[in-house]
Design a protein around this motif. Structure first.
Motif, PDB file in Angstrom:
ATOM      1  N   ILE A   1       0.869  -1.183   0.000  1.00  0.00           N
ATOM      2  CA  ILE A   1       0.000   0.000   0.000  1.00  0.00           C
ATOM      3  C   ILE A   1       0.897   1.222   0.000  1.00  0.00           C
ATOM      4  O   ILE A   1       1.778   1.370   0.863  1.00  0.00           O
ATOM      5  CB  ILE A   1      -0.936   0.046   1.221  1.00  0.00           C
ATOM      6  N   ILE A   2       0.699   2.087  -0.981  1.00  0.00           N
ATOM      7  CA  ILE A   2       1.394   3.370  -1.041  1.00  0.00           C
ATOM      8  C   ILE A   2       0.341   4.476  -1.064  1.00  0.00           C
ATOM      9  O   ILE A   2      -0.815   4.237  -1.438  1.00  0.00           O
ATOM     10  CB  ILE A   2       2.330   3.476  -2.263  1.00  0.00           C
ATOM     11  N   CYS A   3       0.711   5.674  -0.650  1.00  0.00           N
ATOM     12  CA  CYS A   3      -0.254   6.772  -0.513  1.00  0.00           C
ATOM     13  C   CYS A   3       0.282   8.050  -1.133  1.00  0.00           C
ATOM     14  O   CYS A   3       1.477   8.343  -1.054  1.00  0.00           O
ATOM     15  CB  CYS A   3      -0.562   7.038   0.962  1.00  0.00           C
ATOM     16  N   SER A   4      -0.632   8.831  -1.709  1.00  0.00           N
ATOM     17  CA  SER A   4      -0.246  10.046  -2.416  1.00  0.00           C
ATOM     18  C   SER A   4      -1.241  11.171  -2.105  1.00  0.00           C
ATOM     19  O   SER A   4      -2.447  10.998  -2.319  1.00  0.00           O
ATOM     20  CB  SER A   4      -0.229   9.769  -3.927  1.00  0.00           C
ATOM     21  N   PRO A   5      -0.775  12.312  -1.585  1.00  0.00           N
ATOM     22  CA  PRO A   5      -1.710  13.409  -1.300  1.00  0.00           C
ATOM     23  C   PRO A   5      -2.319  13.951  -2.587  1.00  0.00           C
ATOM     24  O   PRO A   5      -1.663  14.011  -3.626  1.00  0.00           O
ATOM     25  CB  PRO A   5      -0.827  14.454  -0.614  1.00  0.00           C
ATOM     26  N   ALA A   6      -3.591  14.340  -2.501  1.00  0.00           N
ATOM     27  CA  ALA A   6      -4.307  14.805  -3.695  1.00  0.00           C
ATOM     28  C   ALA A   6      -5.176  16.009  -3.373  1.00  0.00           C
ATOM     29  O   ALA A   6      -5.664  16.164  -2.250  1.00  0.00           O
ATOM     30  CB  ALA A   6      -5.173  13.671  -4.251  1.00  0.00           C
ATOM     31  N   LYS A   7      -5.343  16.847  -4.382  1.00  0.00           N
ATOM     32  CA  LYS A   7      -6.293  17.950  -4.306  1.00  0.00           C
ATOM     33  C   LYS A   7      -7.490  17.619  -5.200  1.00  0.00           C
ATOM     34  O   LYS A   7      -7.557  16.545  -5.789  1.00  0.00           O
ATOM     35  CB  LYS A   7      -5.643  19.267  -4.758  1.00  0.00           C
ATOM     36  N   SER A   8      -8.416  18.560  -5.277  1.00  0.00           N
ATOM     37  CA  SER A   8      -9.571  18.339  -6.151  1.00  0.00           C
ATOM     38  C   SER A   8      -9.086  17.989  -7.546  1.00  0.00           C
ATOM     39  O   SER A   8      -8.196  18.648  -8.095  1.00  0.00           O
ATOM     40  CB  SER A   8     -10.442  19.592  -6.206  1.00  0.00           C
ATOM     41  N   TYR A   9      -9.683  16.977  -8.116  1.00  0.00           N
ATOM     42  CA  TYR A   9      -9.269  16.442  -9.421  1.00  0.00           C
ATOM     43  C   TYR A   9     -10.077  17.153 -10.492  1.00  0.00           C
ATOM     44  O   TYR A   9     -11.288  17.009 -10.567  1.00  0.00           O
ATOM     45  CB  TYR A   9      -9.569  14.936  -9.417  1.00  0.00           C
ATOM     46  N   TYR A  10      -9.418  17.978 -11.298  1.00  0.00           N
ATOM     47  CA  TYR A  10     -10.129  18.713 -12.345  1.00  0.00           C
ATOM     48  C   TYR A  10      -9.386  18.571 -13.657  1.00  0.00           C
ATOM     49  O   TYR A  10      -8.194  18.858 -13.735  1.00  0.00           O
ATOM     50  CB  TYR A  10     -10.267  20.195 -11.972  1.00  0.00           C
ATOM     51  N   THR A  11     -10.065  18.120 -14.677  1.00  0.00           N
ATOM     52  CA  THR A  11      -9.392  17.881 -15.955  1.00  0.00           C
ATOM     53  C   THR A  11      -9.829  18.866 -17.037  1.00  0.00           C
ATOM     54  O   THR A  11      -9.486  18.702 -18.197  1.00  0.00           O
ATOM     55  CB  THR A  11      -9.703  16.458 -16.442  1.00  0.00           C
ATOM     56  N   GLY A  12     -10.584  19.907 -16.675  1.00  0.00           N
ATOM     57  CA  GLY A  12     -11.097  20.825 -17.688  1.00  0.00           C
ATOM     58  C   GLY A  12     -12.252  20.192 -18.434  1.00  0.00           C
ATOM     59  O   GLY A  12     -12.796  19.163 -18.031  1.00  0.00           O
ATOM     60  N   GLU A  13     -12.651  20.797 -19.505  1.00  0.00           N
ATOM     61  CA  GLU A  13     -13.779  20.263 -20.273  1.00  0.00           C
ATOM     62  C   GLU A  13     -13.378  18.965 -20.974  1.00  0.00           C
ATOM     63  O   GLU A  13     -12.332  18.891 -21.604  1.00  0.00           O
ATOM     64  CB  GLU A  13     -14.272  21.300 -21.282  1.00  0.00           C
ATOM     65  N   VAL A  14     -14.211  17.969 -20.819  1.00  0.00           N
ATOM     66  CA  VAL A  14     -13.916  16.642 -21.359  1.00  0.00           C
ATOM     67  C   VAL A  14     -14.907  16.294 -22.466  1.00  0.00           C
ATOM     68  O   VAL A  14     -16.121  16.403 -22.283  1.00  0.00           O
ATOM     69  CB  VAL A  14     -13.982  15.572 -20.249  1.00  0.00           C
ATOM     70  N   ARG A  15     -14.355  15.901 -23.591  1.00  0.00           N
ATOM     71  CA  ARG A  15     -15.169  15.366 -24.691  1.00  0.00           C
ATOM     72  C   ARG A  15     -14.634  13.996 -25.037  1.00  0.00           C
ATOM     73  O   ARG A  15     -13.427  13.771 -25.014  1.00  0.00           O
ATOM     74  CB  ARG A  15     -15.155  16.319 -25.884  1.00  0.00           C
ATOM     75  N   VAL A  16     -15.531  13.096 -25.339  1.00  0.00           N
ATOM     76  CA  VAL A  16     -15.147  11.695 -25.510  1.00  0.00           C
ATOM     77  C   VAL A  16     -15.503  11.189 -26.900  1.00  0.00           C
ATOM     78  O   VAL A  16     -16.410  11.711 -27.555  1.00  0.00           O
ATOM     79  CB  VAL A  16     -15.823  10.804 -24.449  1.00  0.00           C
ATOM     80  N   GLN A  17     -14.784  10.193 -27.318  1.00  0.00           N
ATOM     81  CA  GLN A  17     -15.075   9.530 -28.587  1.00  0.00           C
ATOM     82  C   GLN A  17     -15.676   8.154 -28.284  1.00  0.00           C
ATOM     83  O   GLN A  17     -15.123   7.387 -27.499  1.00  0.00           O
ATOM     84  CB  GLN A  17     -13.784   9.360 -29.389  1.00  0.00           C
ATOM     85  N   ILE A  18     -16.828   7.877 -28.870  1.00  0.00           N
ATOM     86  CA  ILE A  18     -17.424   6.547 -28.711  1.00  0.00           C
ATOM     87  C   ILE A  18     -16.670   5.581 -29.604  1.00  0.00           C
ATOM     88  O   ILE A  18     -16.533   5.797 -30.813  1.00  0.00           O
ATOM     89  CB  ILE A  18     -18.922   6.568 -29.045  1.00  0.00           C
ATOM     90  N   SER A  19     -16.175   4.525 -29.015  1.00  0.00           N
ATOM     91  CA  SER A  19     -15.328   3.586 -29.744  1.00  0.00           C
ATOM     92  C   SER A  19     -16.125   2.774 -30.762  1.00  0.00           C
ATOM     93  O   SER A  19     -17.159   2.202 -30.449  1.00  0.00           O
ATOM     94  CB  SER A  19     -14.641   2.641 -28.760  1.00  0.00           C
ATOM     95  N   GLU A  20     -15.616   2.736 -31.976  1.00  0.00           N
ATOM     96  CA  GLU A  20     -16.229   1.917 -33.023  1.00  0.00           C
ATOM     97  C   GLU A  20     -15.493   0.591 -33.208  1.00  0.00           C
ATOM     98  O   GLU A  20     -16.050  -0.362 -33.749  1.00  0.00           O
ATOM     99  CB  GLU A  20     -16.203   2.679 -34.359  1.00  0.00           C
ATOM    100  N   LYS A  21     -14.233   0.540 -32.758  1.00  0.00           N
ATOM    101  CA  LYS A  21     -13.394  -0.628 -33.017  1.00  0.00           C
ATOM    102  C   LYS A  21     -12.868  -1.298 -31.749  1.00  0.00           C
ATOM    103  O   LYS A  21     -12.923  -2.520 -31.617  1.00  0.00           O
ATOM    104  CB  LYS A  21     -12.219  -0.217 -33.906  1.00  0.00           C
ATOM    105  N   TYR A  22     -12.364  -0.480 -30.819  1.00  0.00           N
ATOM    106  CA  TYR A  22     -11.682  -1.040 -29.657  1.00  0.00           C
ATOM    107  C   TYR A  22     -12.659  -1.244 -28.502  1.00  0.00           C
ATOM    108  O   TYR A  22     -13.607  -0.496 -28.326  1.00  0.00           O
ATOM    109  CB  TYR A  22     -10.541  -0.123 -29.211  1.00  0.00           C
ATOM    110  N   SER A  23     -12.368  -2.272 -27.703  1.00  0.00           N
ATOM    111  CA  SER A  23     -13.154  -2.550 -26.507  1.00  0.00           C
ATOM    112  C   SER A  23     -12.231  -2.645 -25.310  1.00  0.00           C
ATOM    113  O   SER A  23     -11.062  -3.020 -25.425  1.00  0.00           O
ATOM    114  CB  SER A  23     -13.938  -3.852 -26.660  1.00  0.00           C
ATOM    115  N   ARG A  24     -12.789  -2.310 -24.166  1.00  0.00           N
ATOM    116  CA  ARG A  24     -12.020  -2.393 -22.935  1.00  0.00           C
ATOM    117  C   ARG A  24     -11.865  -3.832 -22.470  1.00  0.00           C
ATOM    118  O   ARG A  24     -10.838  -4.224 -21.932  1.00  0.00           O
ATOM    119  CB  ARG A  24     -12.716  -1.555 -21.864  1.00  0.00           C
ATOM    120  N   ALA A  25     -12.915  -4.643 -22.652  1.00  0.00           N
ATOM    121  CA  ALA A  25     -12.894  -6.017 -22.165  1.00  0.00           C
ATOM    122  C   ALA A  25     -13.900  -6.834 -22.946  1.00  0.00           C
ATOM    123  O   ALA A  25     -14.791  -6.293 -23.602  1.00  0.00           O
ATOM    124  CB  ALA A  25     -13.223  -6.055 -20.666  1.00  0.00           C
ATOM    125  N   ALA A  26     -13.767  -8.151 -22.853  1.00  0.00           N
ATOM    126  CA  ALA A  26     -14.662  -9.066 -23.569  1.00  0.00           C
ATOM    127  C   ALA A  26     -15.321 -10.031 -22.594  1.00  0.00           C
ATOM    128  O   ALA A  26     -14.845 -10.227 -21.465  1.00  0.00           O
ATOM    129  CB  ALA A  26     -13.876  -9.852 -24.616  1.00  0.00           C
TER     130      ALA A  26
END
Length: 356
Positions: free
Chosen positions: A163-188
């Protein structure tokens, strides 16, 4: 939640990095606390856990984790409230899940008392790293790897749980836009999608890089069989709001049973927000985007809690979502974080106090 007492060896660091850390400008997951927990599995049993100064570990080049990918992990957080009490959020779920992940990868399960007492002792020793303030937290990364030397294709006979630990602040990535995958899958079907296996994440990087080259920040994964159904967003579970109904895919052997996901579903029920757990088709979401009934998409996970998605792309078309003031994303994030920081009643019994 009580756990049997167990011996833990503690070796404290003679120095601390604490004063050298700029807590106002933390890059997520790059700075680690002074100590870590380590426990080895040898001769068919887990040995006494050790808390020791954070530092390098030594493995042989033939260690099986490098060759056959026997590695699983978890993501958790610790929070400090205004009265200096330290809290975990549903740690029992993380413990159960890391053992389910381990089982799927033929890794021996870790004892509950070692997990909780090791984690609590580690947090007490490094408690000054857990800063007050809404959004501040200590990210906790338990993981286990196969350490046995040898390149025979078989499960390892020795392992290391850490177990390792890392201090964190609020997680903000800015505006996020996503692509719906037509070919790749995360799992089967029949694979390791439901396990928090390291290889799941390594396999995501290449398709995600392709999405970034196309101007998106992340991918919404589709099912491996037909690519007709939406499953996860990046490394998070994903929710869709169509009119005032919340939609999310059911968990199965392709989809991770996220702690934040199941917490959102419980909050929805408690607040009379209609939620449907079912397969969500790409076609359905595109139609909803076109007719204006798609109000929100957001990801849910430990690091960001909830990450709103502003738009998506599919087959060369781009779709923007409306900006709304009464979003479910902000409602659920506020509810969850107030429970985590002991700022609201915990009717579900999710908070777990780390007592001195």
């Amino acid at each position: 939640m009580k756990h049997a007492s167990t011996d833990i060896d503690i070796v404290k660091s003679t120095t601390s990095k604490l004063d050298s850390v700029d807590f106002e400008n933390l890059k997520f997951g790059h700075v680690f606390t002074d100590h870590m927990m380590e426990c080895d599995y040898e001769d068919g049993a887990w040995k006494t856990p050790v808390i020791k100064p954070y530092g390098k570990i030594e493995l042989e080049p033939s260690a099986k984790v490098f060759h056959y990918g026997q590695a699983v992990f978890e993501g958790m957080k610790a929070f400090r409230d205004d009265n200096d009490k330290i809290w975990l959020f549903r740690p029992d779920e993380n413990f159960k899940r890391i053992n389910l992940s381990s089982k799927r990868l033929a890794i021996p399960e870790f004892p509950e008392e070692y997990f909780f007492q090791g984690l609590e002792e580690l947090l007490k020793i490094d408690k000054e790293w857990i800063k007050k303030g809404f959004g501040n937290s200590l990210y906790i990364r338990p993981f286990v790897i196969a350490t046995e030397p040898g390149v025979l294709a078989s499960p390892g006979a020795s392992y290391k749980f850490m177990i390792i630990c890392s201090p964190a602040k609020s997680y903000y990535t800015g505006e996020v836009r996503v692509q719906i995958s037509e070919k790749y899958s995360r799992a089967a079907d029949g694979g390791v999608g439901a396990a928090k296996a390291a290889g799941n994440y390594g396999a995501q990087f290449y398709p995600t890089n392709l999405a970034k080259e196309a101007g998106f920040q992340q991918i919404i994964w589709t099912d491996a069989n037909s690519h007709e159904f939406l499953e996860e967003a990046g490394t998070m579970n994903v929710f869709f709001r169509v009119n005032d109904t919340l939609l999310t895919a059911p968990v199965n052997d392709r989809i991770l049973d996220g702690v934040t996901r199941k917490s959102i579903l419980s909050l929805a029920e408690a607040n009379s927000i209609k939620a449907e757990v079912r397969r969500v088709s790409v076609k359905e979401i595109i139609e909803a985007a076109k007719n204006g009934s798609l109000k929100e998409i957001f990801g849910a996970g430990t690091a960001a809690v909830i990450n709103p998605i502003q738009g998506f792309g599919y087959k060369g078309e781009r779709y923007e979502l409306p900006k709304i003031t009464d979003s479910y994303a902000s409602f659920f994030k506020d509810k969850l974080m107030k429970i985590q920081y002991n700022l609201a009643e915990d009717e579900f019994g999710w908070r777990y106090e780390v007592k001195e």
